[in-house]
Write a protein that holds these residues in place. Sequence first.
Motif, PDB file in Angstrom:
ATOM      1  N   VAL A  36       1.030  -1.253  -0.043  1.00  0.00           N
ATOM      2  CA  VAL A  36      -0.106  -0.316  -0.006  1.00  0.00           C
ATOM      3  C   VAL A  36       0.870   0.992   0.157  1.00  0.00           C
ATOM      4  O   VAL A  36       1.739   1.802   0.716  1.00  0.00           O
ATOM      5  N   THR A  37       0.889   1.633  -0.805  1.00  0.00           N
ATOM      6  CA  THR A  37       1.648   3.100  -0.967  1.00  0.00           C
ATOM      7  C   THR A  37       0.268   4.611  -0.438  1.00  0.00           C
ATOM      8  O   THR A  37       0.203   4.824  -1.508  1.00  0.00           O
ATOM      9  N   LEU A  38       1.149   5.220   0.570  1.00  0.00           N
ATOM     10  CA  LEU A  38       0.565   6.062   0.828  1.00  0.00           C
ATOM     11  C   LEU A  38       0.714   7.190   0.515  1.00  0.00           C
ATOM     12  O   LEU A  38       2.135   7.828   0.075  1.00  0.00           O
ATOM     13  N   THR A  39      -0.368   8.271  -0.929  1.00  0.00           N
ATOM     14  CA  THR A  39       0.095   9.196  -1.274  1.00  0.00           C
ATOM     15  C   THR A  39      -0.041  11.016  -0.073  1.00  0.00           C
ATOM     16  O   THR A  39       0.611  11.732  -0.538  1.00  0.00           O
ATOM     17  N   THR A  40      -0.332  10.705   1.412  1.00  0.00           N
ATOM     18  CA  THR A  40      -0.463  11.972   1.893  1.00  0.00           C
ATOM     19  C   THR A  40      -0.393  11.565   3.792  1.00  0.00           C
ATOM     20  O   THR A  40      -0.244  10.020   3.441  1.00  0.00           O
ATOM     21  N   SER A  41       0.388  11.759   4.090  1.00  0.00           N
ATOM     22  CA  SER A  41       1.068  12.037   5.383  1.00  0.00           C
ATOM     23  C   SER A  41       0.401  12.513   6.680  1.00  0.00           C
ATOM     24  O   SER A  41      -0.665  12.300   6.430  1.00  0.00           O
ATOM     25  N   GLY A  42       0.456  11.878   7.579  1.00  0.00           N
ATOM     26  CA  GLY A  42       0.489  11.816   8.864  1.00  0.00           C
ATOM     27  C   GLY A  42       0.134  11.111   9.647  1.00  0.00           C
ATOM     28  O   GLY A  42       0.961  10.294   9.885  1.00  0.00           O
ATOM     29  N   THR A  43      -0.928  10.731  10.731  1.00  0.00           N
ATOM     30  CA  THR A  43      -1.333   9.244  11.369  1.00  0.00           C
ATOM     31  C   THR A  43      -1.965   8.302  10.928  1.00  0.00           C
ATOM     32  O   THR A  43      -3.347   8.847  10.714  1.00  0.00           O
ATOM     33  N   THR A  44      -1.712   7.189  10.664  1.00  0.00           N
ATOM     34  CA  THR A  44      -2.499   5.945   9.927  1.00  0.00           C
ATOM     35  C   THR A  44      -2.041   4.818  11.282  1.00  0.00           C
ATOM     36  O   THR A  44      -0.747   4.382  11.869  1.00  0.00           O
ATOM     37  N   THR A  45      -2.682   3.426  11.023  1.00  0.00           N
ATOM     38  CA  THR A  45      -2.015   1.744  11.012  1.00  0.00           C
ATOM     39  C   THR A  45      -2.271   1.121  10.051  1.00  0.00           C
ATOM     40  O   THR A  45      -3.613   1.326   9.761  1.00  0.00           O
ATOM     41  N   GLY A  46      -1.351  -0.053   9.773  1.00  0.00           N
ATOM     42  CA  GLY A  46      -1.077  -0.413   8.743  1.00  0.00           C
ATOM     43  C   GLY A  46      -2.575  -1.176   8.893  1.00  0.00           C
ATOM     44  O   GLY A  46      -2.437  -1.985  10.129  1.00  0.00           O
ATOM     45  N   GLY A  47      -2.877  -1.883   7.598  1.00  0.00           N
ATOM     46  CA  GLY A  47      -3.812  -3.240   8.238  1.00  0.00           C
ATOM     47  C   GLY A  47      -2.985  -4.914   7.765  1.00  0.00           C
ATOM     48  O   GLY A  47      -1.878  -4.570   7.864  1.00  0.00           O
ATOM     49  N   ALA A  48      -3.519  -5.353   8.694  1.00  0.00           N
ATOM     50  CA  ALA A  48      -2.534  -6.260   9.542  1.00  0.00           C
ATOM     51  C   ALA A  48      -2.307  -7.345   8.414  1.00  0.00           C
ATOM     52  O   ALA A  48      -1.595  -8.020   8.315  1.00  0.00           O
ATOM     53  N   THR A  49      -2.700  -8.211   7.711  1.00  0.00           N
ATOM     54  CA  THR A  49      -2.442  -8.234   6.206  1.00  0.00           C
ATOM     55  C   THR A  49      -1.894  -7.423   5.074  1.00  0.00           C
ATOM     56  O   THR A  49      -1.595  -8.338   3.577  1.00  0.00           O
TER      57      THR A  49
END
Length: 204
Positions: A167-180
Amino acid sequence: TLVIDTTGTDITKVTVTAVENLSLASGVNATMTLAQHNAFTAITGGGTNTIILSTAGTATGSANIASYTLSATGGNTFTLGSGSQNVTVATGASDIVNTGSFTTISGAIDLGTGNTDQLVITTNNTNISTATLTDVEQIVLGTNSATMTLAQNTNSAVSGTGGANTVTLTTSGTTTGGATIETYSLASAGGNDFTLGASAQGVV
C-alpha cells in the motif's frame, strides 16, 4: 434501440423484449430494473447521465454513464464501467464495488451507512487516491497492491492476501497498517506516525 430523451423517465414497469441498445440523451437520468439494465447489449449516454437501479443484484456499469444509483433493497455487487464512474447506494444491505480493469479510480463512491461495504481492488497497482470514498468500511486488495490517501487507509479496513501486497500512501500523517498488508510505502512530504499492523510488516 430504446431512446430516452426525458430526464426522470422510469421504465421499471415496461416489458422490454429484444431491444439490444439503450440510448440516453445528454444529461438524462433514468430508472430501470437490474434485469432491464443487464439485458441491454450496449448503453450509451451523453453528459452527466445517471442510471437508477430499482432492484439489487450483480451488474457492470456502462462506460458511457457517469453515475449509478444502486438499489437498497438488497446487497449489490457492482463492477465499475469506467475509472471515473460515480456509485451511490442508500443505507441498506452490504454492497461490493469492484474496480474492474481500471488502474486509476477517481469517481465518488458512497455505499451508505451501516453493514459492511467493500471496495475491491481487482487490478494490480490501482490508484484510488483521487476517488472520494464515503461509508466504505473495507478496501480489499486480494493479491494486488494499491495507492491511496492516508485518510482512505485510516477510514477503511484495508486487507490483502498472498503476502505480497504493498500500500502506497500519497499523504502523510498518523495511521495504522492493515494487519494483512505486507508493506507500506509512506508519503515523503510531511511527518508520519505509523503503527505497525503486524510484527512482520515492512515500512519504506
